[in-house]
Design a protein around this motif. Structure first.
Motif, mmCIF file in Angstrom:
data_model
loop_
_atom_site.group_PDB
_atom_site.id
_atom_site.type_symbol
_atom_site.label_atom_id
_atom_site.label_comp_id
_atom_site.label_asym_id
_atom_site.label_seq_id
_atom_site.Cartn_x
_atom_site.Cartn_y
_atom_site.Cartn_z
ATOM 1 N N SER A 1 37.610 -14.337 59.348
ATOM 2 C CA SER A 1 37.351 -13.965 60.742
ATOM 3 C C SER A 1 35.867 -13.639 60.966
ATOM 4 O O SER A 1 35.402 -13.553 62.093
ATOM 5 C CB SER A 1 38.203 -12.749 61.127
ATOM 6 O OG SER A 1 37.781 -11.612 60.405
ATOM 7 N N LEU A 2 35.141 -13.414 59.879
ATOM 8 C CA LEU A 2 33.742 -13.016 60.032
ATOM 9 C C LEU A 2 32.784 -14.199 59.987
ATOM 10 O O LEU A 2 31.603 -14.039 60.296
ATOM 11 C CB LEU A 2 33.357 -12.028 58.932
ATOM 12 C CG LEU A 2 34.067 -10.663 59.002
ATOM 13 C CD1 LEU A 2 33.761 -9.843 57.768
ATOM 14 C CD2 LEU A 2 33.628 -9.913 60.261
ATOM 15 N N SER B 1 29.847 -14.985 62.463
ATOM 16 C CA SER B 1 29.397 -13.751 63.163
ATOM 17 C C SER B 1 28.023 -13.313 62.644
ATOM 18 O O SER B 1 27.475 -13.910 61.721
ATOM 19 C CB SER B 1 30.415 -12.637 62.924
ATOM 20 O OG SER B 1 30.356 -12.222 61.568
ATOM 21 N N THR C 1 38.962 -7.863 59.071
ATOM 22 C CA THR C 1 40.196 -7.142 58.809
ATOM 23 C C THR C 1 40.044 -6.404 57.490
ATOM 24 O O THR C 1 39.745 -6.992 56.463
ATOM 25 C CB THR C 1 41.373 -8.131 58.695
ATOM 26 O OG1 THR C 1 41.004 -9.107 57.721
ATOM 27 C CG2 THR C 1 41.675 -8.814 60.012
ATOM 28 N N ASN D 1 35.795 -1.228 57.338
ATOM 29 C CA ASN D 1 36.121 -1.719 58.678
ATOM 30 C C ASN D 1 34.973 -1.549 59.674
ATOM 31 O O ASN D 1 35.008 -2.079 60.768
ATOM 32 C CB ASN D 1 37.415 -1.092 59.209
ATOM 33 C CG ASN D 1 37.333 0.436 59.199
ATOM 34 O OD1 ASN D 1 36.289 0.989 58.877
ATOM 35 N ND2 ASN D 1 38.436 1.084 59.552
ATOM 36 N N VAL E 1 26.418 -6.120 62.247
ATOM 37 C CA VAL E 1 26.125 -5.072 63.246
ATOM 38 C C VAL E 1 24.678 -4.613 63.073
ATOM 39 O O VAL E 1 23.918 -4.456 64.019
ATOM 40 C CB VAL E 1 27.087 -3.878 63.072
ATOM 41 C CG1 VAL E 1 26.901 -2.862 64.208
ATOM 42 C CG2 VAL E 1 28.529 -4.351 63.025
ATOM 43 N N GLU F 1 32.262 -2.809 59.383
ATOM 44 C CA GLU F 1 31.518 -4.066 59.367
ATOM 45 C C GLU F 1 32.262 -5.162 60.133
ATOM 46 O O GLU F 1 31.865 -6.320 60.131
ATOM 47 C CB GLU F 1 31.338 -4.529 57.917
ATOM 48 C CG GLU F 1 30.547 -3.554 57.070
ATOM 49 C CD GLU F 1 29.056 -3.689 57.301
ATOM 50 O OE1 GLU F 1 28.554 -4.821 57.247
ATOM 51 O OE2 GLU F 1 28.402 -2.651 57.571
ATOM 52 N N GLY F 2 33.400 -4.823 60.733
ATOM 53 C CA GLY F 2 34.205 -5.822 61.434
ATOM 54 C C GLY F 2 35.158 -6.512 60.459
ATOM 55 O O GLY F 2 35.241 -6.134 59.284
#
Ligand code: C2E
Ligand code: MG
Ligand code: MG
Length: 631
Positions: free
Chosen positions: A88-89, A92, A121, A116, A95, A118-119
């Motif tokens: 999912s990352l 991206s 799951t 978490n 942050v 860091e985004g």
């Protein structure tokens, strides 16, 4: 303690750093050894997809996501995630891009964070993320490899270093403490004792161990504060031993010291527990008595002190008792600060030396008190304005009653206070030096009067009282000489009286003056003989011609055997030394006839007449034969 805490923090920091740098080194190792073989430059150009993604997943699972590693990532040169084990990352951006940028510049670094945050799951596990640059075939980094390691094992790693080190440090410190503790305790105790000793010495007299002047003043100050708050009264007493110098001179300093020590032991026993007895110097003691009800209480206490001092004690085989002068000042009656109270007790002490009893402060005895200062100024004026009056008391032959001489006695006709007797201003004049001018004035008036009487056919000798100060002035004989010349009075008609106590203290220093006066033919009389401590043997060495027996012996001669014996033997002894004798205080015919029997040369007293004005004396001389009628 501070060192121990510092030590523990240092060890903790060191062990954590150590665990973290081990984790970064591990990541570095992967990036340096595995990645160059497995990755291609194209992997960093854009997010990885499709078959290449499955290849990299396999690589991750085999090589990276081993025990404790939770996630890996690859960043392209623009900071975009090109691959992540968490799909999912991919694509991206982080942050915070700071670490990625630094790693792209070649630096390896690490940071502790939550997974978490860091985004993607993931749980909220604490992780150590390490960023390392990826170089393919050397040269500049083409991207960044990031690895998230579970922080739990790293922290326990750190603990496993920290705990033994900390335990070691604690053991060393405890050992040091235990071995130094007895020494430390001893040093502390010695230091504390030395400080106490120094403090004690600063506030106590070394000979007697009594409080010294500093501590005494301190106690008075505190006493005043307390008495002020509680509305009570306190007394400051100064005690001066009389003739202590004689003890030192005749028995030696050793005996003097022993006497002082004995007194230092006896005095405090008479006081209450909160009172203070201090040694202020030499033979002077200070007493602070708290909670004094009234003046009679403090005078009773002073009497007790005098009794204790007079009590003979054995010093080096000799029984020694001492007399003491005691001056007292009370708070709030005589002053409300330490300095005033002590100074006023001192003024009272000088008064006590004159009266031989304890003395309370009185402003009229204080040369510095406003009342005294006014009186000094007034006396100054009185001498020049002729407010001083000279009266004359007859001196007669006890056998015939014939008038032979007079004693000049001064009075002060004060414009507001009325007629003042000599006791009220002579001591003041003596303390302030005005006595020289006063004596000159009385001498002048008396000699002029003597001349006048002579003109009227009355030839009498005149006796004038002089003080120690007069005799210490080398100009004095010249002054006497010029007055005798001016009024044309025969020097044998002038007698100068000086009290026995002055004779004792001042005459040895005034020898030259006395010799000069004696040469002039003026006679010297010792006044109030018997009240001091001189002996006839001492007086014989001075150019003295007359002895005046003090009135205290003469007045009680009729009913006191002892006094009569003293008068008798004094007359006999004086005669054997070639001295003439005058008896003072002759108040009755009976007294006069005893003196006649004892062959006393002259009698002076109320029986013949009180001191009177010059005119009255002329009348007195005309009725000379029957003295009893003149009263
Ligand atoms: P003093 O020289 O011993 O004088 C004798 C004092 O005894 C006089 O007191 C006199 O009044 C008093 N007196 C005389 N006869 C009798 C008596 O029968 N009974 C009693 N109870 N007292 C008698 P005064 O005049 O008060 O003088 C006191 C002292 O003052 C004198 O004692 C003398 O020491 C001093 N004084 C007086 N005039 C002068 C002075 O001009 N110069 C100095 N330096 N001292 C003076
Ligand atoms: Mg006299
Ligand atoms: Mg006298």
């Amino acid at each position: 303690m501070v060192a121990a805490v510092g030590g523990f923090f240092f060890i903790r920091h060191y062990s954590t750093e150590h665990a973290e740098s081990t984790a970064i080194a591990h990541t570095d190792f992967i990036a340096g050894s595995i990645l160059p073989d497995e990755l291609r430059r194209s992997d960093f150009a854009a997010p990885v997809r499709g078959a290449r993604l499955r290849q990299l997943d396999r690589l991750s699972h085999h090589e990276f996501l081993t025990e404790g590693i939770l996630r890996v990532k690859l960043y392209g040169p623009n900071g975009q995630v090109v691959y992540s084990s968490d799909h999912s990352l991919i694509g991206s951006r982080p942050v915070e891009s700071g670490e990625v940028t630094r790693a792209l510049h070649g630096e390896s670094l690490g940071d502790v964070t939550q997974l978490n945050a860091e985004g993607g799951t993931g749980s909220n596990k604490t992780v150590l993320e390490s960023y390392v640059p990826v170089r393919l075939g050397g040269g500049r980094p083409v991207g960044v490899f990031e690895l998230y390691a579970d922080y739990g094992p790293i922290a326990s790693d750190a603990r496993s270093i920290f705990l033994p080190l900390a335990a070691g440090l604690a053991a060393v410190l405890l050992g040091l403490y235990l071995s130094f503790f007895p020494i430390l305790k001893r040093v502390t105790r010695t230091l504390r004792r030395q400080v106490q000793e120094i403090e004690h010495k600063a506030y106590h007299d070394s000979l007697t161990d009594l409080p010294n002047r500093t501590l005494f003043e301190d106690r008075v100050e505190r006493g005043v504060l307390e008495a002020n708050a509680r509305g009570t009264r306190l007394a400051v007493m100064l005690v001066d031993l009389d003739r202590f110098k004689d003890v030192n001179d005749s028995l030696g300093h050793h005996s003097g010291d022993r006497l002082l020590k004995a007194i230092a032991e006896d005095l405090p026993a008479q006081m209450r527990r909160d009172d203070t007895v201090a040694r202020l110097g030499g033979d002077e003691f200070g007493i602070l008595a708290l909670d004094i009800s009234d003046t009679s209480a403090v005078l009773a206490l002073a009497e007790k002190v005098q009794a204790v001092l007079a009590n003979p004690r054995m010093i080096d085989g000799i029984e020694l008792g001492v007399d003491a002068s005691i001056g007292i000042a009370l708070f709030p009656d005589h002053g409300d600060d330490v300095e005033t109270l002590i100074r006023r007790a001192d003024v009272a002490m000088y008064r006590s030396k004159e009266t031989h009893g304890a003395a309370l402060y009185e402003s009229e005895h204080d040369n510095h008190s406003p009342a005294r200062l006014t009186l000094v100024a007034e006396l100054h004026r009185a001498i020049s304005d002729r407010e001083l009056i000279v009266n004359y008391q007859p001196q007669c032959d006890p056998a015939s009653g014939e008038l032979v001489g007079v004693e000049a006695l001064v009075r002060w006709q004060h414009p507001e206070r009325g007629l003042l007797m000599p006791e009220e201003f002579i001591p003041l004049a003596e303390h302030t030096g005005l006595i020289r001018a006063l004596t000159s004035h009385v001498l002048d008036v008396s000699l002029r009067q003597c001349r006048e009487w002579q003109g009227e056919g009355l030839t009498v000798a005149v006796a004038v009282n002089v003080s120690g100060r007069d005799l210490l002035d080398p100009q004095f004989p010249e002054e006497v000489e010029s007055l005798l010349e001016r009024y044309n009075v025969n020097p044998s008609q002038l007698e100068l009286e000086i009290t026995e106590n002055t004779a004792l203290t001042e005459l040895p220093r005034a020898r030259a003056t006395l010799a000069r006066l004696n040469q002039l033919g003026v006679s010297l009389a010792i006044d109030d003989f018997g009240t001091g401590n001189s002996s006839l043997a001492y007086i014989r060495r001075l150019p003295v011609r007359v002895l005046k027996i003090d009135r205290s012996f003469v007045m009680h001669m009729m009913d006191n055997e002892e006094d009569r014996a003293i008068v008798h033997s004094t007359i006999d002894l004086a005669h054997s030394l070639g001295l003439r004798v005058v008896a003072e205080g002759v108040e009755s015919a009976e007294c006069n006839s005893i003196l006649a029997e004892l062959r006393c040369d002259l009698a002076q007293g109320f029986y013949f007449g009180k001191a009177m004005a010059a005119d009255d004396l002329a009348r007195f001389s005309h009725s000379a034969a029957a003295p009893g009628h003149r009263m």
